[in-house]
Design a protein around this motif. Structure first.
Motif, PDB file in Angstrom:
ATOM      1  N   PRO A 201     -14.259 -18.557 -43.836  1.00  0.00           N
ATOM      2  CA  PRO A 201     -13.702 -17.345 -43.227  1.00  0.00           C
ATOM      3  C   PRO A 201     -13.572 -16.183 -44.192  1.00  0.00           C
ATOM      4  CG  PRO A 201     -12.038 -19.081 -43.398  1.00  0.00           C
ATOM      5  CD  PRO A 201     -13.342 -19.704 -43.729  1.00  0.00           C
ATOM      6  N   GLU A 202     -13.340 -16.452 -45.491  1.00  0.00           N
ATOM      7  CA  GLU A 202     -13.198 -15.342 -46.440  1.00  0.00           C
ATOM      8  C   GLU A 202     -14.518 -14.597 -46.635  1.00  0.00           C
ATOM      9  OE1 GLU A 202     -12.729 -18.619 -47.092  1.00  0.00           O
ATOM     10  OE2 GLU A 202     -12.895 -19.040 -49.264  1.00  0.00           O
TER      11      GLU A 202
ATOM     12  N   LYS B 158     -13.824  -7.373 -34.310  1.00  0.00           N
ATOM     13  CA  LYS B 158     -13.396  -6.330 -35.242  1.00  0.00           C
ATOM     14  C   LYS B 158     -14.552  -5.379 -35.558  1.00  0.00           C
ATOM     15  CE  LYS B 158     -11.097  -5.670 -39.720  1.00  0.00           C
ATOM     16  NZ  LYS B 158      -9.965  -4.861 -39.201  1.00  0.00           N
TER      17      LYS B 158
ATOM     18  N   ARG C 287     -16.849 -14.295 -44.212  1.00  0.00           N
ATOM     19  CA  ARG C 287     -17.014 -13.514 -42.978  1.00  0.00           C
ATOM     20  C   ARG C 287     -16.112 -12.283 -42.991  1.00  0.00           C
ATOM     21  NH1 ARG C 287     -16.563 -18.866 -40.916  1.00  0.00           N
ATOM     22  NH2 ARG C 287     -14.584 -18.414 -39.851  1.00  0.00           N
ATOM     23  N   GLN C 288     -14.901 -12.450 -43.491  1.00  0.00           N
ATOM     24  CA  GLN C 288     -13.994 -11.306 -43.584  1.00  0.00           C
ATOM     25  C   GLN C 288     -14.547 -10.241 -44.515  1.00  0.00           C
ATOM     26  OE1 GLN C 288     -10.010 -12.315 -44.835  1.00  0.00           O
ATOM     27  NE2 GLN C 288      -9.354 -10.188 -44.967  1.00  0.00           N
TER      28      GLN C 288
ATOM     29  N   GLU D 142     -15.326  -6.329 -43.587  1.00  0.00           N
ATOM     30  CA  GLU D 142     -14.709  -5.236 -44.335  1.00  0.00           C
ATOM     31  C   GLU D 142     -15.767  -4.329 -44.954  1.00  0.00           C
ATOM     32  OE1 GLU D 142     -12.118  -7.181 -47.062  1.00  0.00           O
ATOM     33  OE2 GLU D 142     -10.573  -7.597 -45.543  1.00  0.00           O
TER      34      GLU D 142
ATOM     35  N   ALA E 180     -14.113 -11.978 -35.891  1.00  0.00           N
ATOM     36  CA  ALA E 180     -14.895 -11.127 -36.791  1.00  0.00           C
ATOM     37  C   ALA E 180     -15.808 -10.205 -35.993  1.00  0.00           C
ATOM     38  CB  ALA E 180     -15.710 -11.995 -37.753  1.00  0.00           C
TER      39      ALA E 180
END
Length: 328
Positions: free
Chosen positions: A160-161, A204, A163-164, A168, A201
């Motif tokens: 997940p980090e 967003k 993908r984040q 961003e 994700a």
């Protein structure tokens, strides 16, 4: 905009002021003195600052590395990127490489960083490598590297980090590097969202990236996403469709009206109303009024939009702010 010009725009957006840092600004660190530093010395200082330095001091050493990287030989910098095992340090080194690539207009310098983003065994290091690309024209740079590594691939990372970090980067590049005016970045964000297996994700990306420059094919993809099983993605797609170019407004409005009439999820209906209001601005009142009573529980939302639109504001963010104030 031609490619060299887009690359220079990205450089201007990524460059930060390298201001003198005093002891009071940096916390308890001693005053900085002008000195000649080796790359190894700068890297040691960076490593120490990222562990114990104040926020101002950490910012200073990272920006100093970026400025030094512009003129230093690339080999030592790229070797450091390939061997670094600390995520914070790798992110800072990545930012320095990205800045050098922008400054020299040599996207091939990013290949070691892209390789780590795609294939490092440690997810924290993969995420750090992705974050290192933040603030430059990374979509353009990936294309110049043959799209061997793309955001559409990276968004499918199991961590997940990572993908984040992808989300961003794209949101920042759209808003702060190209100010919402670059078609390729916007369309890449949509393609990345549609490639994602992470609904949050994807939502967003769709709801926060400007769609003002996207082409017809991308608009059609967004319309198709109104039929997805995930309500959050349907809502995000409706939000995104509110910002499409004027040539797509009429057909998009019909799609959003149909969505409001048929979808049972309140969040999706709310997003459809927002999209309709944004597409029509002052001319949206008739369409909004035609939807009154379709879902009686949403009529207060229609009233809020009507009140905000009657203010005659010309900027969308002001209309949205007033509508939210009315609904408080």
């Amino acid at each position: 905009m031609n490619r060299p010009s887009r690359w220079r725009v990205a450089l201007l957006a990524s460059a930060a002021w390298l201001l003198p840092v005093t002891a009071s600004a940096a916390g308890n660190e001693p005053p900085l003195r002008a000195t000649t530093c080796s790359f190894t010395g700068m890297l040691d200082e960076l490593r120490a600052a990222l562990k114990t330095g104040s926020p101002a001091y950490r910012k200073y050493v990272k920006e100093r590395l970026k400025m030094a990287a512009r003129v230093m030989p690339a080999e030592e910098l790229l070797a450091a990127v390939q061997r670094e095992r600390d995520p914070d340090v790798l992110e800072a080194l990545g930012g320095a490489v990205a800045g050098k690539a922008s400054f020299s207009e040599d996207a091939s310098l990013l290949q070691p960083l892209l390789a780590r983003a795609a294939s490092d065994s440690d997810p924290a290091l993969r995420a750090a490598a992705v974050r290192g690309l933040k603030g430059i024209g990374s979509v353009d740079a990936m294309g110049k590297n043959g799209n061997v590594v793309t955001y559409e691939q990276l968004i499918r990372d199991s961590a997940p980090e990572v993908r984040q970090a992808v989300v961003e980067n794209l949101v920042h590049e759209n808003a702060k590097v190209y100010f919402g005016h670059d078609q390729t970045v916007s369309e890449t964000a949509v393609a990345t969202a549609l490639a994602s297996r992470d609904p949050e994700a994807a939502a967003k990306l769709l709801s926060e990236v400007s769609m003002e420059q996207v082409g017809h094919e991308t608009v059609e993809k967004l319309r198709g996403n109104l039929r997805t099983d995930h309500p959050g993605l349907r809502a995000a797609s409706a939000t995104a469709l509110g910002g499409v170019p004027g040539a797509e407004a009429a057909s998009t409005r019909r799609s959003l009206v149909d969505l409001y009439r048929t979808d049972k999820d309140p969040a999706v209906r709310k997003a459809a109303l927002q999209g309709i209001a944004r597409l029509g601005m002052g001319g949206a009142s008739t369409t909004l009024e035609s939807l009154r009573g379709v879902a009686p529980g949403m009529d207060a939302e229609i009233d809020a939009w009507q009140s905000a639109l009657r203010l005659g504001l010309q900027e969308w963010h002001l209309v949205l702010r007033e509508k939210e104030r009315i609904r408080e």
